[in-house]
Design an enzyme around this catalytic site. Structure first.
Site, PDB file in Angstrom:
ATOM      1  CG  ASN A 188      35.784  39.328 -85.589  1.00 44.06           C
ATOM      2  OD1 ASN A 188      34.838  39.335 -86.371  1.00 44.06           O
ATOM      3  ND2 ASN A 188      36.853  38.594 -85.804  1.00 44.06           N
ATOM      4  CD  GLU A 241      36.380  34.032 -95.761  1.00 42.06           C
ATOM      5  OE1 GLU A 241      37.374  33.547 -95.181  1.00 42.06           O
ATOM      6  OE2 GLU A 241      36.350  34.257 -96.969  1.00 42.06           O
ATOM      7  CB  CYS A 284      39.422  34.555 -88.457  1.00 40.74           C
ATOM      8  SG  CYS A 284      37.740  34.862 -88.075  1.00 40.74           S
ATOM      9  CD  GLU A 322      33.705  37.036 -97.086  1.00 39.73           C
ATOM     10  OE1 GLU A 322      34.355  37.700 -96.270  1.00 39.73           O
ATOM     11  OE2 GLU A 322      32.547  36.645 -96.882  1.00 39.73           O
TER      12      GLU A 322
HETATM   13  C1  SIN Z   1      38.516  38.218 -89.454  1.00 43.99           C
HETATM   14  O1  SIN Z   1      37.659  37.718 -90.188  1.00 43.99           O
HETATM   15  O2  SIN Z   1      38.533  37.996 -88.251  1.00 43.99           O
HETATM   16  C2  SIN Z   1      39.594  39.110 -90.027  1.00 43.99           C
HETATM   17  C3  SIN Z   1      39.072  40.113 -90.913  1.00 43.99           C
HETATM   18  C4  SIN Z   1      40.091  40.743 -91.805  1.00 43.99           C
HETATM   19  O3  SIN Z   1      41.255  40.907 -91.446  1.00 43.99           O
HETATM   20  O4  SIN Z   1      39.707  41.072 -92.923  1.00 43.99           O
END
Ligand code: SIN
Length: 529
Positions: free
Chosen positions: A199, A300, A334, A509
């Site tokens: 993604n 994550e 996410c 992160e």
């Molecule tokens: C994700 O990990 O799907 C989101 C990434 C982000 O907003 O940094």
């Protein structure tokens, strides 16, 4: 004028700018995008310098030992963009060996040297960002303006960690004994294995890898099966920047062989840490596989973000936030709003305004079409899952306010959907939807909203809208998540600690925190002073 404004917005506020831009300026963004990218075919052709058909191990472009390849498909058109090697255990092992060998010298480079290379990488990403964005749209499907936002977000990690590399300080600890001096040194942990998602095919690599490289670690990266090209493009730029052979390695593989590669990374004693972004289920497997070698693991994982709108909220602000938070990346992040909970006093009004905004502002289509705000879902499995969520909710009493079906364009497109009268019994409230479906639940009290929000095993992001200051403090403190957005729907950025609690992950992160995942603290006691 428009182009200048656009460039400025992109470089100053990388991700939020594209997803949070005021409605009044959206046409400007679209116009600029259209000028530059007239058609999908043109987009892919001009990104072709980055279309690598080989993986990158030990500074060389290599095929799979067997010669096997996998096709990379544009999720918008179904067209095959090209192939990459289908690698497995043997190639993963050779990447680990190369990274381990390279670590023996890379760890002794100075922070200033590493910083200079990361700065070069940042400059190269910036110079090539239009091409990188086209490549990203071609393999992942997100609208080009959003892809460009991601590339800016991605490069910001190279820039940030070029700076942060030089700020890894240890400690001198006050000694309890006159004859001793006590120190805490920070040292790179070793080879970092990374498994990254489709993604954010660019930014999730730079968020992990630039932190690791700044710390003095070497990397073996397995990009998602659906989106290997952005990873290989970054490898090309790392090579150009001058990172020595073995410091950055990219192993591509099919869905079938991914598990083999993951297993090598998790079980090899030569790999010191694993960093993974993806589903909770896969994260748990990697965590178990890493146990035998007692590796550090950063995860994550999935979220199921609550998005709570209290009666006191500024409704227009909440709608803007919900639009960006829910429909960013067609709902495939996410941290997307998953459980939209609205207090009873403003429920009907919210649903009404939200539906109008969805119908007016969202345009489904090919990411290379300048008017598109919603690209395709990544593949058929994702599409089917999203529809199953909608059907399950409807069968249990939810009402479709808008959307609710496969999009008339066919392929992997789904209609942006708003469901009302949703209850906690429905699948879309229990699981991550990962698609453009917004289920809206009614609640009565703050206690009830918090109980529902905290009732799941995950805890990545949570959002709420309120103008009541004491409520803001109470709810921000009580939400069981790692990331809270208060009156904000998109809160990602290079400076912040990104990560979750409960089954949403381990570690953080980004920001000053992200580099710690790649450092060991060594205590040194000097006696006889
Ligand atoms: C994700 O990990 O799907 C989101 C990434 C982000 O907003 O940094």
């Amino acid at each position: 004028m428009a182009a200048t404004w656009y460039g400025l917005m992109c470089s100053r506020l990388p991700l939020a700018s594209l997803l949070h831009f005021p409605k009044s300026v959206r046409p400007v963004l679209i116009r600029v995008t259209m000028d530059r990218v007239p058609a999908a075919a043109e987009g892919v052709r001009s990104a072709s310098s980055f279309l690598h058909d080989k993986a990158y191990i030990n500074g060389k472009w290599v095929t799979a030992d067997s010669g096997a390849t996998i096709e990379v498909v544009n999720p918008s058109t179904g067209a095959v963009l090209g192939t990459v090697p289908d690698m497995g255990e043997a190639e993963a092992q050779s990447a680990v060996d190369a990274a381990y060998k390279a670590f023996q010298t890379w760890k002794d480079t100075t922070a200033k040297e590493r910083s200079a290379l990361l700065r070069k990488l940042f400059n190269l990403i910036e110079e090539n960002k239009q091409e990188l964005a086209k490549l990203l749209t071609a393999e992942m499907g997100k609208p080009l303006a959003e892809a460009l936002g991601e590339v800016n977000y991605g490069s910001s990690f190279a820039e940030w960690y070029a700076e942060e590399a030089r700020r890894v300080y240890g400690d001198v600890i006050p000694t309890p004994m006159k004859s001793r001096r006590l120190l805490a040194l920070k040292q790179p942990i070793g080879v970092a294995g990374m498994i990254t998602p489709w993604n954010f095919p660019n930014a999730m690599i730079t968020r992990k890898a630039c932190a690791a490289l700044a710390a003095g670690c070497t990397t073996v990266i397995k990009p998602a099966e659906d989106t290997p090209y952005s990873a290989l493009a970054l490898a090309e730029l790392a090579d150009k920047a001058g990172f020595p052979p073995g410091v950055v390695n990219i192993v591509t593989s099919s869905r079938t062989k991914s598990a083999e590669v993951g297993k090598v990374l998790c079980s090899s004693p030569l790999v010191a840490t694993i960093s993974f972004t993806g589903s909770t289920n896969t994260g748990k497997i990697l965590l178990k596989q890493s146990a035998d070698t007692v590796k550090r693991v950063s995860l994550e994982l999935g979220g199921n973000a609550p998005f709570i709108v209290f009666d006191s909220a500024d409704l227009d602000m909440a709608i803007t936030g919900a639009m960006a938070c829910k429909f960013r990346c067609s709902g495939q992040t996410c941290v997307c709003a998953n459980r939209i909970m609205v207090q009873e006093g403003i429920y009907d009004q919210f649903v009404d305004k939200f539906a109008k905004a969805i119908e007016k502002e969202l345009v489904v289509g090919d990411g290379f079409d300048g008017s598109t705000t919603q690209g395709p879902l990544i593949n058929k499995a994702a599409l089917t899952k999203v529809d199953e969520h909608v059907q399950d909710a409807v069968s249990k009493g939810a009402k479709v306010v808008t959307g609710g079906k496969f999009h008339e364009k066919g392929g992997n497109f789904y209609q942006p959907t708003l469901l009302r009268d949703v209850t906690t019994e429905m699948r879309c409230l229990k699981e991550e939807i990962f698609g453009p479906v917004a289920p809206v639940v009614k609640f009565k009290t703050e206690e009830e909203a918090l109980a529902v929000a905290n009732s799941v095993n995950t805890g990545l992001a949570g959002y709420f809208y309120s103008k009541d200051l004491s409520q803001i403090w109470r709810v921000a403190e009580k939400l069981e998540v790692g990331i809270v957005g208060v009156n904000e729907g998109v809160v990602s950025g290079v400076e912040i600690p990104f990560g979750g609690v409960k089954e949403s992950g381990l570690g953080r992160e980004g920001g000053k925190f992200g580099i710690d995942e790649y450092l060991e603290i060594k205590y040194v006691c000097m006696g006889g002073v």
